[in-house]
Scaffold this motif. Structure first.
Motif, mmCIF file in Angstrom:
data_model
loop_
_atom_site.group_PDB
_atom_site.id
_atom_site.type_symbol
_atom_site.label_atom_id
_atom_site.label_comp_id
_atom_site.label_asym_id
_atom_site.label_seq_id
_atom_site.Cartn_x
_atom_site.Cartn_y
_atom_site.Cartn_z
ATOM 1 N N GLU A 1 13.320 -1.645 -8.627
ATOM 2 C CA GLU A 1 12.856 -0.382 -8.038
ATOM 3 C C GLU A 1 14.030 0.319 -7.353
ATOM 4 O O GLU A 1 15.056 -0.300 -7.061
ATOM 5 C CB GLU A 1 11.721 -0.655 -7.035
ATOM 6 C CG GLU A 1 10.492 -1.251 -7.703
ATOM 7 C CD GLU A 1 9.286 -1.347 -6.771
ATOM 8 O OE1 GLU A 1 9.329 -0.808 -5.651
ATOM 9 O OE2 GLU A 1 8.294 -1.978 -7.178
ATOM 10 N N THR A 2 13.863 1.635 -7.123
ATOM 11 C CA THR A 2 14.956 2.376 -6.489
ATOM 12 C C THR A 2 14.468 2.982 -5.173
ATOM 13 O O THR A 2 13.367 3.547 -5.111
ATOM 14 C CB THR A 2 15.470 3.520 -7.397
ATOM 15 O OG1 THR A 2 14.383 4.406 -7.680
ATOM 16 C CG2 THR A 2 16.044 2.989 -8.688
ATOM 17 N N ARG B 1 12.505 -5.676 -3.630
ATOM 18 C CA ARG B 1 12.025 -4.694 -4.618
ATOM 19 C C ARG B 1 13.204 -4.070 -5.376
ATOM 20 O O ARG B 1 13.104 -3.802 -6.572
ATOM 21 C CB ARG B 1 11.243 -3.600 -3.894
ATOM 22 C CG ARG B 1 9.936 -4.098 -3.288
ATOM 23 C CD ARG B 1 8.801 -3.460 -4.007
ATOM 24 N NE ARG B 1 7.549 -3.654 -3.322
ATOM 25 C CZ ARG B 1 6.488 -2.900 -3.552
ATOM 26 N NH1 ARG B 1 6.554 -1.896 -4.406
ATOM 27 N NH2 ARG B 1 5.350 -3.132 -2.934
ATOM 28 N N ILE B 2 14.296 -3.827 -4.665
ATOM 29 C CA ILE B 2 15.478 -3.240 -5.328
ATOM 30 C C ILE B 2 16.060 -4.242 -6.319
ATOM 31 O O ILE B 2 16.402 -3.887 -7.453
ATOM 32 C CB ILE B 2 16.513 -2.795 -4.265
ATOM 33 C CG1 ILE B 2 15.976 -1.534 -3.559
ATOM 34 C CG2 ILE B 2 17.876 -2.523 -4.902
ATOM 35 C CD1 ILE B 2 16.752 -1.117 -2.339
ATOM 36 N N ALA C 1 0.807 -1.226 0.000
ATOM 37 C CA ALA C 1 0.000 0.000 0.000
ATOM 38 C C ALA C 1 0.838 1.273 0.000
ATOM 39 O O ALA C 1 0.383 2.311 -0.489
ATOM 40 C CB ALA C 1 -0.906 -0.005 1.236
ATOM 41 N N GLU C 2 2.047 1.208 0.538
ATOM 42 C CA GLU C 2 2.764 2.457 0.838
ATOM 43 C C GLU C 2 3.985 2.709 -0.045
ATOM 44 O O GLU C 2 4.374 3.854 -0.239
ATOM 45 C CB GLU C 2 3.238 2.435 2.310
ATOM 46 C CG GLU C 2 2.145 2.182 3.342
ATOM 47 C CD GLU C 2 1.465 3.460 3.817
ATOM 48 O OE1 GLU C 2 1.951 4.552 3.490
ATOM 49 O OE2 GLU C 2 0.437 3.341 4.513
ATOM 50 N N LEU C 3 4.611 1.631 -0.551
ATOM 51 C CA LEU C 3 5.885 1.826 -1.254
ATOM 52 C C LEU C 3 5.688 2.336 -2.670
ATOM 53 O O LEU C 3 4.836 1.832 -3.417
ATOM 54 C CB LEU C 3 6.670 0.504 -1.307
ATOM 55 C CG LEU C 3 7.436 0.097 -0.054
ATOM 56 C CD1 LEU C 3 8.161 -1.232 -0.290
ATOM 57 C CD2 LEU C 3 8.437 1.169 0.369
ATOM 58 N N ALA D 1 22.266 -5.072 -0.039
ATOM 59 C CA ALA D 1 22.692 -4.062 -1.029
ATOM 60 C C ALA D 1 21.655 -2.952 -1.182
ATOM 61 O O ALA D 1 21.443 -2.419 -2.282
ATOM 62 C CB ALA D 1 23.005 -4.721 -2.378
ATOM 63 N N ILE D 2 21.012 -2.585 -0.087
ATOM 64 C CA ILE D 2 20.064 -1.459 -0.096
ATOM 65 C C ILE D 2 20.872 -0.166 0.035
ATOM 66 O O ILE D 2 21.666 -0.015 0.968
ATOM 67 C CB ILE D 2 19.064 -1.584 1.084
ATOM 68 C CG1 ILE D 2 18.157 -2.797 0.886
ATOM 69 C CG2 ILE D 2 18.237 -0.314 1.237
ATOM 70 C CD1 ILE D 2 17.227 -3.088 2.067
#
Ligand code: 5RP
Length: 233
Positions: A47-48, A42-43, A16-18, A66-67
């Motif tokens: 996504e970034t 997600r990364i 819902a939030e990302l 690796a975030i």
């Protein structure tokens, strides 16, 4: 709280939030860990995000995934912080700091446009207090500060037994900031904002675990599904 429910709360908040491109605050604890895993996934999927961790433990997890990380010094505002909590009341006041990260968690939450909590029903309470309130204090004269904390509770009409948090060896636990923590056992906090003011005024108290007006919403995982509770005011 089962790992499955923690994971479901984290997944619901993420769904819902990302939004790719966001600046994120990454919380601390066993529930927030699931959210950090999701950000990592997600990364990897393209996504970034740039993220500010709320503890050295979360930093280590994020680095392993690796975030990309940044600091509060280098940004103006965080778009979204997702964190766990030890307890929340109907006004979405929180008790935090069971994991000892309350100072950085509060600094990151306060720098966030939106802060949401992921939790299960065991964290929902009618009144804060059953979970002992963590208070981060400097090491110097910690016994005197503990007495001042007890007096602040008493002035708010609450009996309190501040206990210095200790590790497995019996030595006082140190926070990531090199401070001690008092776990303040109490029977209930009828007016959390009033107690927060009293605790914040004590020299030697670095920060307390009452989060007042910082939480925008709670993603509450139950067996039958995840409910979203938005703060009313
Ligand atoms: C750490 C915290 C945590 O958010 C809180 O203790 C909840 O942790 P968990 O998700 O493991 O129950 O405030 O300082």
């Amino acid at each position: 709280m089962s790992e499955d429910l923690k994971r479901r709360a984290a997944e619901a908040a993420a769904a819902a939030e990302l939004r790719s491109g966001m600046l994120l605050g990454l919380g601390t604890g066993s529930t927030a860990r699931h959210f950090v895993d999701i950000v990592g996934a997600r990364i990897r999927a393209g996504e970034t995000y740039r993220c500010v961790p709320t503890s050295e433990a979360t930093r280590a997890q994020a680095e392993a995934l690796a975030i990309p990380l940044t600091t509060l010094d280098d940004i103006e505002e965080i778009d979204l912080t997702v964190d766990g909590a030890d307890a929340f009341d109907p006004a979405l006041n929180l008790v935090k700091g069971g994991g000892g990260a309350l100072l950085r968690e509060k600094m990151v939450a306060a720098a966030s446009k939106r802060m949401v909590v992921i939790a299960d029903a065991s964290k929902a309470v009618a009144q804060l207090g059953a979970f002992p309130l963590p208070v981060e204090i400097v090491r110097f004269a910690h016994g005197a500060t503990a007495r001042a904390v007890r007096r602040a509770f008493a002035a708010a009409g609450i009996a309190c037994e501040p206990r210095l948090r200790r590790g497995a060896t019996g030595e006082p636990s140190l926070t990531d900031n090199g401070n001690f923590i008092l776990d303040c056992v109490n029977p209930g906090i009828p007016d959390p904002p009033a107690l927060a003011l009293r605790l914040g005024a004590i020299p030697g108290v670095v920060e307390h675990g009452l989060f007042i007006g910082l939480c925008s919403a709670v993603y509450l995982a139950r067996e039958e599904g995840v409910a979203v509770i938005e703060r009313k005011s």
